[in-house]
Design a protein around this motif. Sequence first.
Motif, short mmCIF file in Angstrom:
data_model
loop_
_atom_site.label_atom_id
_atom_site.label_comp_id
_atom_site.label_asym_id
_atom_site.label_seq_id
_atom_site.Cartn_x
_atom_site.Cartn_y
_atom_site.Cartn_z
N ARG A 117 84.68 30.83 2.67
CA ARG A 117 85.44 29.62 1.86
C ARG A 117 84.88 28.72 1.26
N ALA A 118 83.44 28.64 2.39
CA ALA A 118 82.66 27.39 2.09
C ALA A 118 81.81 27.66 0.70
N GLN A 119 81.76 26.71 0.12
CA GLN A 119 80.73 26.76 -1.33
C GLN A 119 79.70 27.10 -0.83
N THR A 120 79.16 25.89 0.10
CA THR A 120 78.13 25.55 0.79
C THR A 120 77.77 25.64 1.81
N THR A 121 76.57 26.30 2.53
CA THR A 121 76.47 26.33 3.52
C THR A 121 75.34 25.29 4.09
N MET A 122 74.86 23.75 4.94
CA MET A 122 73.61 23.67 4.76
C MET A 122 73.71 23.79 6.11
N SER A 123 72.16 24.08 6.41
CA SER A 123 71.18 23.54 7.80
C SER A 123 70.40 21.79 7.93
N LEU A 124 70.57 21.83 8.71
CA LEU A 124 69.88 20.44 9.10
C LEU A 124 68.39 20.92 9.75
N SER A 125 69.21 22.21 10.36
CA SER A 125 67.09 21.90 11.09
C SER A 125 67.99 23.06 11.78
N ALA A 126 66.88 24.26 11.72
CA ALA A 126 67.23 25.75 13.04
C ALA A 126 67.11 24.95 14.37
N LEU A 127 67.08 24.01 14.91
CA LEU A 127 67.78 23.35 16.10
C LEU A 127 69.54 23.63 15.86
N THR A 128 69.68 23.62 17.49
CA THR A 128 71.28 23.16 17.52
C THR A 128 71.30 21.65 17.90
N PHE A 129 72.43 21.08 17.03
CA PHE A 129 73.15 20.05 18.13
C PHE A 129 73.92 20.24 18.23
N PRO A 130 73.99 18.95 19.14
CA PRO A 130 75.78 18.80 19.43
C PRO A 130 76.46 18.22 18.69
N HIS A 131 77.65 18.56 18.92
CA HIS A 131 78.66 18.71 17.58
C HIS A 131 78.25 16.66 17.29
N GLN A 132 78.83 15.31 18.28
CA GLN A 132 78.82 14.52 18.28
C GLN A 132 77.22 13.76 17.15
N ILE A 133 76.09 14.59 17.45
CA ILE A 133 74.79 13.96 17.08
C ILE A 133 75.09 14.72 16.00
N VAL A 134 75.55 15.78 14.98
CA VAL A 134 75.68 15.93 13.98
C VAL A 134 76.90 14.96 13.30
N ARG A 135 77.08 14.46 13.87
CA ARG A 135 78.66 13.04 12.90
C ARG A 135 77.27 12.08 12.44
N LEU A 136 76.48 12.08 13.35
CA LEU A 136 76.18 10.94 12.84
C LEU A 136 74.79 11.01 12.66
#
Length: 157
Positions: A117-136
């Motif tokens: 459904r997403a028009q765009t899917t964005m990566s912040l890096s190839a690392l997996t971050f905890p969702h709380q840190i992604v919010r920040l």
Amino acid sequence: MKIQLWSIGKENDAYINEGIKIFQKRLQHYTDFDIKLIPTVKQAASLSIPELKKAEGKLVLDMLQPADYLLALDERGKSMSTMQLADFVRQRENSGTRQLIVLIGGAFGIDAAVLQRAQTTMSLSALTFPHQIVRLIVTEQLYRAYTVLNNEKYHHQ
Ligand SMILES: C[S@@+](CC[C@H](N)C(=O)[O-])C[C@H]1O[C@@H](n2cnc3c(N)ncnc32)[C@H](O)[C@@H]1O
């Protein structure tokens, strides 16, 4: 344009919340920005991982309005520089998007139906971050993008 950051998961720990509040307040000078934490489904403990992702995905799909533009965050998505993110925000504003939903998945990520459904899917890096840190990170990067669009010093100082 209204930007809503939707995140599946619990309240932020205090140390994360403090950072988010700083950038949320700054970002709100430029745009109507809000954060919505979506608690996972009640029966989570009794579900397999694919069932849980699907159930969380249904929650999100039911909340979306047809005209909402969905930007999903996923480490396998498209990587963007800050300048590209600023361009993306400008394009959304110029295209008349009324509501941009930025979605952070739960502990096991975002269900395939939602990614579709997403028009765009964005990566912040190839690392997996905890969702709380992604919010920040996302709140800070959206603020950064708006400072670029408004020729403020923040990104270039
Ligand atoms: C703990 S991660 C889930 C990781 C999950 N195992 C997966 O493979 O997607 C929770 C959420 O944070 C976001 N996230 C974590 N790292 C990310 C990254 N490098 N780029 C973009 N989003 C990320 C995604 O929205 C993800 O669904």
